[in-house]
Design an enzyme around this catalytic site. Structure first.
Site, PDB file in Angstrom:
ATOM      1  N   SER A 190      60.192  94.987  68.240  1.00  0.00           N
ATOM      2  CA  SER A 190      60.802  94.132  67.166  1.00  0.00           C
ATOM      3  C   SER A 190      61.526  92.938  67.469  1.00  0.00           C
ATOM      4  CB  SER A 190      61.148  94.709  65.966  1.00  0.00           C
ATOM      5  OG  SER A 190      61.355  93.477  65.032  1.00  0.00           O
ATOM      6  N   HIS A 231      58.075  97.017  45.507  1.00  0.00           N
ATOM      7  CA  HIS A 231      56.912  96.719  44.999  1.00  0.00           C
ATOM      8  C   HIS A 231      56.256  98.157  44.870  1.00  0.00           C
ATOM      9  CE1 HIS A 231      53.046  94.984  43.707  1.00  0.00           C
ATOM     10  NE2 HIS A 231      52.621  94.880  44.972  1.00  0.00           N
ATOM     11  N   GLU A 252      49.938  87.070  40.527  1.00  0.00           N
ATOM     12  CA  GLU A 252      49.527  86.291  42.052  1.00  0.00           C
ATOM     13  C   GLU A 252      48.044  85.766  41.829  1.00  0.00           C
ATOM     14  OE1 GLU A 252      52.355  89.338  44.732  1.00  0.00           O
ATOM     15  OE2 GLU A 252      50.171  89.507  44.481  1.00  0.00           O
TER      16      GLU A 252
END
Length: 333
Positions: free
Chosen positions: A51, A108, A195
Site C-alpha cells: 500500500s 457503515h 445515495e
C-alpha cells in the site's frame, strides 16, 4: 424519538489501555486514525504490504503493520476499507485473528446487515459513522468542532459495547456535535436510499435531464450548464444553512413561486413510485446481491456505466467552463 449523545455522555477512559486498529487509510481511515491519535489513543493502522498509504501514515506518526498483525494486537478493530472489499478481507485477514472480548467496528452497516461479514458471538460488534467526508471530519476536529455521527450496537458480548462506541465517537470528535443512536439496518438502508434516489443518483439525474432538455430546445450548452448545475451549489448551501424556508426566503419571489408550483410537477407520484421500488430493492437485499455479484464478476456493467458518465456532454462543457474559474479549485478525473 431518537437518542442523541454528547461529550457529557462519553468517557475516553473506556479506551484506556486499549489499542485501536484502523483498517484502511483512505478518506475515512486517515481522519479516524489522526483524530484518535490526537485524542491520546494508542492507534495502529492496518494496510496490505504494498500500500502507498504506508509511508503517508508513518510520516503522520502512526504505527503501521499488515492487517492480520494489527487485528491480533488490537482491542478495537475499525474497518474503513471500501464496502466491496470488506467481505473478503474480513474472511481472510481479520476474522481468523480477532480476540474474544474485542470490539469489531464499522462506519457503515452494509456488510454486517447483508451478512457478507458474520462476526463470532464472543466479540462486540458496533458502528460509529461520522456524517461527513474524511477530510471535512479531520478539518473540523482540528478546529475543535467535530461532525455529527451515528452509533449502533449490533452485538454486545461484553456488556460494554455502548461505552466503547461512545468513547470512540468522542475520540474522533463526533460527540462534540451529537451522536444519534440507530441500528445497522436503519443506517444501511437509509444511507443506500439517500445515495441512490437523492444525493447521487437523484440529483445527477435531475441535473442531467434539465441540461439536456434545454440543449434539445436549442439553448447554448454553456447557459444550460450554469442554470442547471453551477447554480445548484448556491441553492444547496442555503438549504444546508437554514432548510427550505431559509432558501426560499433568500431567493426571488418569482423563483419561490416556480419552486412551490412547478416542483411537484417534476417530482410527481411516478417519481415517488420509483423511489418506493428502489427502497424495496434495498430492503429485500436484491441491490446488495447485485452489487456483490457485480464485483465478483469483474464489474462488467459498472465500468461501462462509469465511462459513459464521464464521457457525457455535460461533463465536457463543464470542464471547459470550470477552467475559466480557477478560484473554484476545479477537480477533474
Amino acid at each position: 424519538m431518537v437518542t442523541i449523545y454528547y461529550d457529557k455522555d462519553a468517557d475516553l477512559g473506556n479506551l484506556a489501555g486499549k489499542t485501536i486498529g484502523i483498517i484502511g487509510y483512505g478518506s475515512q481511515g486517515h481522519a479516524h486514525a489522526l483524530n484518535l491519535k490526537d485524542s491520546g489513543q494508542q492507534v495502529m493502522v492496518g494496510l496490505y504490504p504494498g500500500s502507498k498509504s504506508r509511508a503517508v501514515a508513518q510520516k503522520a506518526g502512526l504505527q503501521v503493520a499488515d492487517v492480520p498483525q494489527v487485528t491480533r494486537e488490537s482491542d478495537v478493530v475499525m474497518i474503513l476499507i471500501p464496502d466491496h472489499l470488506q467481505g473478503q478481507v474480513y474472511r481472510e485477514q481479520i476474522g481468523p485473528h480477532l480476540r474474544p472480548g474485542s470490539a469489531l467496528m464499522f462506519a457503515h452497516g452494509f456488510n454486517v446487515h447483508y451478512k457478507e461479514v458474520t462476526p463470532p458471538r464472543d466479540i462486540d460488534v458496533l458502528m460509529v459513522a461520522p456524517k461527513a467526508p474524511g477530510h471535512r471530519m479531520r478539518e473540523l476536529f482540528t478546529e475543535g468542532i467535530g461532525v455529527p455521527g451515528l452509533l449502533a450496537i449490533h452485538q454486545d458480548a461484553t456488556g460494554n459495547a455502548k461505552k466503547i462506541g461512545l468513547a470512540y465517537a468522542m475520540g474522533v470528535g463526533c460527540t462534540r456535535s451529537g451522536v444519534i443512536e440507530t441500528t445497522f439496518k436503519d443506517e444501511t438502508e437509509t444511507d443506500l436510499f439517500g445515495e441512490q434516489t437523492v444525493l447521487c443518483g437523484g440529483i445527477t439525474g435531475l441535473i442531467k435531464a434539465g441540461y439536456e432538455t434545454l440543449v434539445e430546445a436549442g439553448y447554448p450548452p454553456e447557459m444550460a450548464y450554469f442554470e442547471c448545475l453551477h447554480e445548484m451549489k448556491l441553492i444547496v448551501d442555503l438549504i444546508y444553512q437554514g432548510g427550505f424556508n431559509y432558501m426560499r426566503y433568500s431567493i426571488s419571489d418569482t423563483a419561490e413561486y416556480g419552486d412551490l408550483s412547478r416542483g411537484p410537477r417534476v417530482i410527481d407520484e411516478h417519481v415517488r413510485q420509483n423511489m418506493r421500488k428502489i427502497l424495496k430493492e434495498i430492503q429485500d437485499g436484491s441491490f446488495a446481491r447485485e452489487w456483490i455479484n457485480e464485483n465478483h464478476e469483474g464489474r462488467p456493467r459498472f465500468n461501462p456505466l462509469r465511462q459513459a458518465g464521464r464521457d457525457a456532454p455535460i461533463e465536457k462543457v463543464g470542464k471547459e467552463l470550470r477552467s475559466m474559474m480557477p478560484w473554484m479549485n476545479p477537480k477533474e478525473v
